[in-house]
Write an enzyme that holds these catalytic residues in place. Sequence first.
Site, PDB file in Angstrom:
ATOM      1  N   LYS A   1     -10.517   2.713  -1.489  1.00 16.72           N
ATOM      2  CA  LYS A   1     -10.554   2.176  -0.292  1.00 16.72           C
ATOM      3  C   LYS A   1     -11.843   2.234   0.454  1.00 16.72           C
ATOM      4  CE  LYS A   1      -7.541   1.365   3.970  1.00 16.72           C
ATOM      5  NZ  LYS A   1      -6.230   1.591   4.284  1.00 16.72           N
TER       6      LYS A   1
ATOM      7  N   GLU B   1       0.782  -1.258   0.165  1.00 13.79           N
ATOM      8  CA  GLU B   1       0.033  -0.053  -0.016  1.00 13.79           C
ATOM      9  C   GLU B   1       0.999   1.191   0.069  1.00 13.79           C
ATOM     10  OE1 GLU B   1      -3.819   1.943   2.854  1.00 13.79           O
ATOM     11  OE2 GLU B   1      -2.174   0.579   3.881  1.00 13.79           O
TER      12      GLU B   1
ATOM     13  N   CYS C   1      -5.497  -2.889   2.720  1.00 15.91           N
ATOM     14  CA  CYS C   1      -5.270  -2.765   4.180  1.00 15.91           C
ATOM     15  C   CYS C   1      -6.489  -3.104   5.044  1.00 15.91           C
ATOM     16  CB  CYS C   1      -4.482  -1.421   4.596  1.00 15.91           C
ATOM     17  SG  CYS C   1      -3.635  -1.435   5.925  1.00 15.91           S
TER      18      CYS C   1
END
Length: 295
Positions: free
Chosen positions: A116, A43, A153
């Site tokens: 995300k 990331e 993540c």
Amino acid sequence: MSELTVAATQMPCGPNRAENLDRAEALVREAAGRGARLILLQELFADLYFCKDELPKFFDLAEPFDTSTVVARFADLARELQVVLPISFFERAGRSFFNSVTVADVDGSLTGLYRKSHIPDGPGYEEKYYFTPGDTGFRVFATAVGRVGVGICWDQWFPECARAMALLGADVLCYPTAIGSEPQDPTLDSAAHWRRVMQGHAAANMIPLMASNRVGHEVGEPVETTFYGTSFIADETGHVVADLDRESSGVITATFDLGAVQQARESFGLFRDRRPELYGALSTYDGWHPHTRAR
């Protein structure tokens, strides 16, 4: 489907973006040289993990999707090496900012954009200061080597994300990551928990999975974080077939027969026996649904 060799990487990042990008490119080239066709970088690999602190200067790191220098460089690299590359980058979109990923196919074309969905907010991980929650929904990217599902993540802690990508037809699940020590509690080490939750996603959906995390000690203002690496590749039963340690840069690879995995998944009946009409509580915040008998 044919056999697919995948690779996960990990590396430290420093304050010099050019050096970080060179380091990431070297790992991609190493992975391609070992036969990998799908290669995962961590990331926000272009920079230090700036979300340790809430500082307005870091908004200057963001780039629009269409003109991102990070995306352009690694799309060119994917084309040169004829590999598939998920590319994590800090996206500026009008007045908003996103933690985003695109996937470059073997010809360098970009197959779409994922922003995300789950944005953490806690000591050392102040992402809500920088990122708007993603508005793309969960995505699976059709590529020359198969259908690639990518979460970012904090997304990796949510089984709904993995299941959604599985239902969308993912052949492989990928999670670029930046996670390490917890400033508020130096005794807390989530590395084993982090790994087990994703092993569960692989096993519950019968899909191979890989996670790439960063390593190294990064000093912020004033927060310091030691990232714990332990990047890994798991097979469709959740078994870890390759992994890295807590400190080293490196590349790991594994080869999967995606056709055989698909056949095993279909034969097992996990998706045949789902009861989505009973899962209404999952679409609520508090678990209450009109069809439940009690709150």
